[in-house]
Write an enzyme that holds these catalytic residues in place. Structure first.
Site, PDB file in Angstrom:
ATOM      1  N   GLU A 165      -3.502  -1.968   6.201  1.00 35.89           N
ATOM      2  CA  GLU A 165      -4.306  -0.789   6.519  1.00 35.89           C
ATOM      3  C   GLU A 165      -3.465   0.442   6.817  1.00 35.89           C
ATOM      4  OE1 GLU A 165      -7.086  -1.866   9.595  1.00 35.89           O
ATOM      5  OE2 GLU A 165      -8.023  -3.411   8.374  1.00 35.89           O
ATOM      6  N   GLU A 385      -9.460  -9.252   5.389  1.00 35.31           N
ATOM      7  CA  GLU A 385     -10.076  -9.197   6.728  1.00 35.31           C
ATOM      8  C   GLU A 385     -11.560  -8.941   6.578  1.00 35.31           C
ATOM      9  OE1 GLU A 385      -8.596  -6.496   9.687  1.00 35.31           O
ATOM     10  OE2 GLU A 385      -6.509  -6.972   9.193  1.00 35.31           O
TER      11      GLU A 385
HETATM   12  O1  IFM Z   1      -8.349  -5.899  14.910  1.00 39.63           O
HETATM   13  C1  IFM Z   1      -8.341  -5.106  13.775  1.00 39.63           C
HETATM   14  C2  IFM Z   1      -7.165  -5.431  12.886  1.00 39.63           C
HETATM   15  O2  IFM Z   1      -5.967  -5.334  13.566  1.00 39.63           O
HETATM   16  C3  IFM Z   1      -7.126  -4.478  11.716  1.00 39.63           C
HETATM   17  N1  IFM Z   1      -8.392  -4.399  11.047  1.00 39.63           N
HETATM   18  C4  IFM Z   1      -9.582  -4.290  11.825  1.00 39.63           C
HETATM   19  C5  IFM Z   1      -9.590  -5.286  12.961  1.00 39.63           C
HETATM   20  C6  IFM Z   1     -10.869  -5.103  13.799  1.00 39.63           C
HETATM   21  O3  IFM Z   1     -10.916  -3.825  14.313  1.00 39.63           O
END
Ligand code: IFM
Length: 484
Positions: A165, A385
């Protein structure tokens, strides 16, 4: 009719070093920007820090056994840069590397495929003090670190991810300041985006130069599924601007070797982008063995003038995908993470909300998977994710029931299956997160785990969603949502 996934599909869980490891002062680890930031009064909810987190550094073996009990076949984790290369330059600390070698060996011994991310936001503080991501040198440092970890673990880790990200690192870290290092300088954010892109490209090359031929290189983006509030030309333009700043600023150079022209126009009053040097775009556009997509919620935007219908133009709340939106959370910042698009208004997408206030809408995930199928032809996708925070409290008998999370997962995993049916080559899904953990500026107040952690005792208790997910991992068939 049962919803079935292709054989060999990866069913994993995901975590990140600073969110789970703790042991921040052990074995020569030095502070990262998140240690500094979380120790600065007012930056995180309750002043929470990752000092202890969920003690994964000391409970590694127990955590891997728990994953094996759940039957997942993959685990996505990140390496803490300051644990391995404390100053961000020079030789590695062997004991730091040993921790990850041990973790990988434990995973492999249990038949769990390690999926390693090099950078999940914990820049060594020393590199930030030397200028951080706005400076080009940080990209070179990152490539050196990638080579070190590649050389140390390339014999046993096949799947590598450069950045997690980068949007959050650049725009929450340097523009809105709700993430470490907490700077609020829009030009620094744009420079950071470029140097993160460059770092990705240089690291991918460094990895390929040291990994065996089977090594696979990827990056995990958190693209925004941006929707206009109406089809008016003004709202469509707001959508285009946010799409450029959230998505194409990374996918343009990484997939096509060019920044989008409209991004240059939108940000022209801030910078002439002369920090992009000859040869950079070729260095950034590296072949990818897969592309990671992180998704939580859609983003609804309109032009200014809709404040009655939306949230403040900073876009911190209720709008931009996942973090663009509200990672920062607890309200301290009034600085926009959207340089050149500060006037865009963010709206809550309709529907149910998670504990983060993020809307539950699996169609955003479906749309992104089909979009990147078109934009990255021939590149397999992974959902690296996806998940949700809810208030999960143990019952009197100690069990933890989280039916909302099961419904969230069922909806999103069904969307993945629909995308596959419609032509997306999706090879895996990683539930965020294995364990409840340090949710950045929100501290420990928001629980994303499939496994509950009692922060007093560090006791782990798989929630009902973990049991549900284990059935899926064991069979490749999506289980029904239990009634009640
Ligand atoms: O916890 C975070 C993660 O570190 C990165 N993506 C989103 C998740 C939830 O906010």
């Amino acid at each position: 009719m049962s919803v079935t996934f292709p054989p060999g599909f990866l069913w994993g869980t995901a975590t990140a070093a600073y969110q789970i490891e703790g042991a921040t002062r052990e074995n020569g680890r030095t502070p990262s920007i998140w240690d500094t930031f979380s120790h600065t009064p007012g930056k995180t909810e309750n002043g929470d820090t990752g000092d202890t987190a969920v003690e994964h550094f000391h409970r590694r073996a127990e955590d891997v056994r728990m994953m094996a009990d759940l039957g997942v076949n993959a685990y996505r984790f990140s390496v803490s840069w300051p644990r391995v290369q404390p100053t961000g330059r020079g030789p590695a600390v062997q004991r730091g590397l040993d921790f990850y070698r041990g973790l990988v060996d434990d995973l492999l011994a249990h038949g769990i495929e390690p999926v390693l991310t090099l950078y999940h936001w914990d820049l060594p503080q020393e590199l930030e003090s030397a200028g951080g991501w706005p400076e080009r040198e940080t990209a070179n440092r990152f490539a050196e670190y990638a080579r070190i970890v590649g050389e140390a673990l390339g014999d046993r880790v096949t799947r590598w991810t450069t950045l997690n990200e980068p949007w959050c690192s650049a725009f929450l870290g340097y523009a809105s300041g709700v993430h470490a290092p907490g700077r609020t300088d829009p030009v620094a954010a744009l420079r950071s985006a470029h140097h993160l892109n460059l770092g990705h490209g240089l690291a991918a090359q460094a990895l390929r130069s040291v990994l065996p031929a089977r090594g696979k290189v990827s990056v995990s983006l958190n693209p925004a599924a941006v929707r206009p509030l109406t089809r008016s030309p003004e709202d469509m333009d707001a959508r285009r601007r946010i799409d450029a700043l959230a998505n194409r600023v990374f996918s343009g150079p990484m997939l096509k070797g060019a920044y989008p022209e409209d991004l240059f126009t939108d940000t022209a009053r801030l910078t002439d982008w002369s920090f992009v040097q000859d040869g950079d775009l070729a260095a950034i556009r590296q072949p990818l063995d897969s592309l990671g997509i992180n998704y939580y919620q859609p983003t609804v935007v309109s032009a200014a003038g809709h404040k009655d219908r939306g949230h403040e133009g900073s876009g911190q709340e209720g709008g931009a995908q996942e973090a663009g939106e509200s990672h920062g959370g607890h309200g301290a910042s009034v600085h926009s993470p959207w340089p050149g698009a500060e006037s865009v208004v963010f709206h809550q997408a309709p529907g149910e909300l998670t504990e983060m206030g993020w809307s539950v809408d699996p169609t955003g995930l479906y749309d992104l998977l089909l979009r990147y199928t078109r934009e990255a032809p021939g590149v397999p996708l992974m959902v690296t994710e996806n998940g949700a925070a809810y208030v999960d409290k143990p019952a009197a008998d100690g069990t933890v029931h989280d039916p909302d999370r099961i419904r969230y997962l069922h909806g999103h995993i069904s969307a993945v299956r629909r995308a596959i049916t419609d032509g997306a080559d999706v090879r895996g899904y990683f539930l965020w997160s294995l364990l409840d953990n340090f949710e950045w500026a929100y501290g420990y107040g928001k629980r994303f785990g499939a496994v509950h952690v009692d922060y007093e005792t560090q006791r782990r208790t798989p929630k009902s969603s973990a049991r549900w997910y284990s059935k899926l991992a064991a069979t490749g068939v999506l289980p029904e949502v239990p009634i009640g």
